[in-house]
Design a protein around this motif. Structure first.
Motif, PDB file in Angstrom:
ATOM      1  N   VAL A  42       0.847  -1.188   0.000  1.00 36.54           N
ATOM      2  CA  VAL A  42       0.000   0.000   0.000  1.00 36.54           C
ATOM      3  C   VAL A  42       0.888   1.245   0.000  1.00 36.54           C
ATOM      4  O   VAL A  42       0.613   2.220  -0.669  1.00 36.54           O
ATOM      5  N   GLY A  43       1.954   1.166   0.782  1.00 35.88           N
ATOM      6  CA  GLY A  43       2.865   2.299   0.882  1.00 35.88           C
ATOM      7  C   GLY A  43       3.626   2.235   2.184  1.00 35.88           C
ATOM      8  O   GLY A  43       3.728   1.176   2.803  1.00 35.88           O
ATOM      9  N   GLY A  44       4.129   3.394   2.608  1.00 34.52           N
ATOM     10  CA  GLY A  44       4.905   3.376   3.843  1.00 34.52           C
ATOM     11  C   GLY A  44       4.963   4.732   4.491  1.00 34.52           C
ATOM     12  O   GLY A  44       4.455   5.729   3.959  1.00 34.52           O
ATOM     13  N   ARG A  45       5.547   4.774   5.659  1.00 37.12           N
ATOM     14  CA  ARG A  45       5.724   6.052   6.355  1.00 37.12           C
ATOM     15  C   ARG A  45       6.918   5.973   7.296  1.00 37.12           C
ATOM     16  O   ARG A  45       7.419   4.901   7.622  1.00 37.12           O
ATOM     17  N   LEU A  46       7.341   7.156   7.718  1.00 36.51           N
ATOM     18  CA  LEU A  46       8.416   7.254   8.692  1.00 36.51           C
ATOM     19  C   LEU A  46       7.797   7.439  10.068  1.00 36.51           C
ATOM     20  O   LEU A  46       6.838   8.191  10.225  1.00 36.51           O
ATOM     21  N   LEU A  47       8.325   6.731  11.061  1.00 38.80           N
ATOM     22  CA  LEU A  47       7.782   6.827  12.418  1.00 38.80           C
ATOM     23  C   LEU A  47       8.900   6.986  13.430  1.00 38.80           C
ATOM     24  O   LEU A  47      10.024   6.566  13.177  1.00 38.80           O
ATOM     25  N   PRO A  48       8.588   7.598  14.574  1.00 36.41           N
ATOM     26  CA  PRO A  48       9.596   7.616  15.634  1.00 36.41           C
ATOM     27  C   PRO A  48       9.589   6.286  16.381  1.00 36.41           C
ATOM     28  O   PRO A  48       8.519   5.755  16.682  1.00 36.41           O
ATOM     29  N   ALA A  49      10.771   5.745  16.644  1.00 33.13           N
ATOM     30  CA  ALA A  49      10.865   4.523  17.444  1.00 33.13           C
ATOM     31  C   ALA A  49      11.562   4.865  18.749  1.00 33.13           C
ATOM     32  O   ALA A  49      11.800   6.038  19.044  1.00 33.13           O
TER      33      ALA A  49
END
Lengths: 193, 256
Positions: free
Chosen positions: B173-180
């Motif tokens: 579907v797609g992607g995203r950047l996240l804080p870990a």
């Protein structure tokens, strides 16, 4: 009572045979098997000793001993009764060392449970107190049969007792527990008045 | 404790309590008990003992495990006594059992920074936050896949790629950047024909503990693992077998 319990002594009565499978079983598999038994062993140790620290030590000692003896385990047998045998031996050994001079301190459990209704909590509380009033050998046999659901033959092996003695002891232990629980029920009623 | 008619012995009665009797014999004992109310009362009390024992000690099971785990942590940080090899192994496994249980109870705030413990949890949260999204499930959609991969690779400072899960019926579907926990994380979302979504969650931290881990909460399942410089988790509400298949697939594709 304690005397007769000690006479069994520390000696594994399990039929030990050098088994090919056990011999070649890898370290990892063994670790996994032991870990799987751990919650069970802890539960049992806790019920038997009625003390968290003692239960903790008992399981640790048991696992250590089982690990060292792993090549002696006969894979035809299920693992848990074998472990319980080891634990039984450690437990009675400790009991003998302590003899009667040191009463184990009972750590009170708090039965925090939202699910159980009040009447069941009272029952559980009664059972817990009653189990504490039983002698260790009565408590042990009730736990092996009722909680661990071992067959009577397995119990005989774990405790090193003849089958007949297992049966009569179990019968006496359960009756004793019933009487104690009945009397605590009466106590409660009297207190309420 | 009579042993009269039907030759019911005390041993039979005990075996009846523990459910060790054959069906035929159990039936006979039931009949016997119907004729002997006093005995029936006694046997019922024993059966109740068994039930209560289970309730009492099985309930206590979890809290004890947790306490054992805490004890270990305390003794481990304070005074470390010389332990045998196995003691280390058991202690470590206790820790794992304890943590798993703790997670299940949603009570453990783990002091461990090791991603083996934190990764499945954060991945699960990421999945449960973004997978129900209808309009904005991802930041960059799959038709810009090359850009997405380049961007996330740059931010994580790792060479990423999007595993092809089409053979399993899941399209990107797609992607995203996240804080870990300690830096950025990349999230890729996949979807099948029925709209079921999988989350692939990647962080740039690694762990010495490279084993495959499984974790489940509220029907959301997570497989996580780590290699020498990255940590991976795949999350979804599908069966454990299916998720494992997806995890194995991802593992093989990303094993460059």
């Amino acid at each position: 009572m304690n005397g007769s319990f000690c006479q069994v002594g520390y000696k594994a009565t399990w039929h030990i045979k050098n088994d090919k499978i056990a011999k070649y079983m890898t370290r990892n598999k063994w670790e996994k098997r032991l870990v799987l038994q751990m919650p069970h062993l802890l539960r049992y140790a806790k019920a038997l000793t009625r003390n968290n620290d003692m239960a903790n030590d008992l399981v640790q000692d048991c696992l250590e001993r089982a690990w060292n003896k792993r090549r002696l385990w006969n894979s035809q047998r299920t693992l848990r009764p074998w472990l319980l045998t080891i634990m039984h031996n450690i437990f009675i050994n400790q009991k003998c060392k302590q003899s009667n001079n040191q009463e184990t301190t009972l750590e009170e459990l708090t039965l925090v449970d939202e699910g159980a209704d009040a009447s069941q909590l009272v029952q559980l509380r009664d059972l817990q107190v009653a189990m504490g009033k039983l002698s260790p050998e009565y408590r042990e046999i009730i736990l092996l049969a009722g909680l661990e659901s071992l067959s009577y033959k397995e119990i005989a092996k774990v405790t090193g007792l003849p089958l007949g003695t297992v049966m009569s002891r179990l019968s006496r232990a359960r009756e004793k527990l019933r009487k104690i629980m009945n009397s605590t029920e009466t106590d409660n009623v009297v207190q309420l008045r | 404790m009579k042993q009269s008619d039907l030759n019911v012995t005390e041993s039979d009665l005990q075996a009846y309590v523990d459910g060790h009797l054959e069906a035929d014999r159990a039936e006979q004992v039931t009949q016997y008990l119907e004729q002997h109310p006093e005995e029936a009362k006694r046997i019922r009390a024993y059966q109740e003992q068994n039930q209560l024992l289970h309730t009492l000690y099985e309930k206590d099971d979890l809290s004890l495990l947790k306490r054992v785990n805490e004890n270990f942590r305390k003794s481990n940080s304070a005074k470390r006594r010389p332990l045998a090899n196995l003691a280390y192994a058991t202690a470590a496994t206790w820790l794992i059992v304890g943590l798993t249980v703790g997670w299940g109870l949603n009570e453990v705030t783990s002091p461990h920074q090791d991603i083996v413990y934190t990764l499945p949890h954060t991945a699960l949260v990421a999945h449960s936050v973004f997978s129900p999204e209808v309009r904005h499930p991802v930041e960059v959609t799959a038709n810009q896949e090359a850009h997405l991969v380049k961007w996330l690779s740059k931010r994580l400072n790792r060479k990423l790629k999007t595993p092809n899960l089409n053979p399993l019926g899941y399209a990107l579907v797609g992607g995203r950047l996240l804080p870990a926990q300690n830096g950025p994380a990349a999230q890729f979302m996949y979807e099948n024909k029925n709209g079921a979504r999988l989350t692939l969650y990647i962080i740039s931290q690694s762990s010495k503990n490279t084993a495959f881990k499984f974790f489940e909460r509220n029907d959301i399942k997570v497989f996580s693992w780590a290699d020498t410089n990255m940590g991976f988790a795949i999350v979804g509400s599908i069966s454990k077998d299916q998720l494992l298949r997806a995890a194995t697939h991802v593992y093989n594709e990303l094993d460059i």
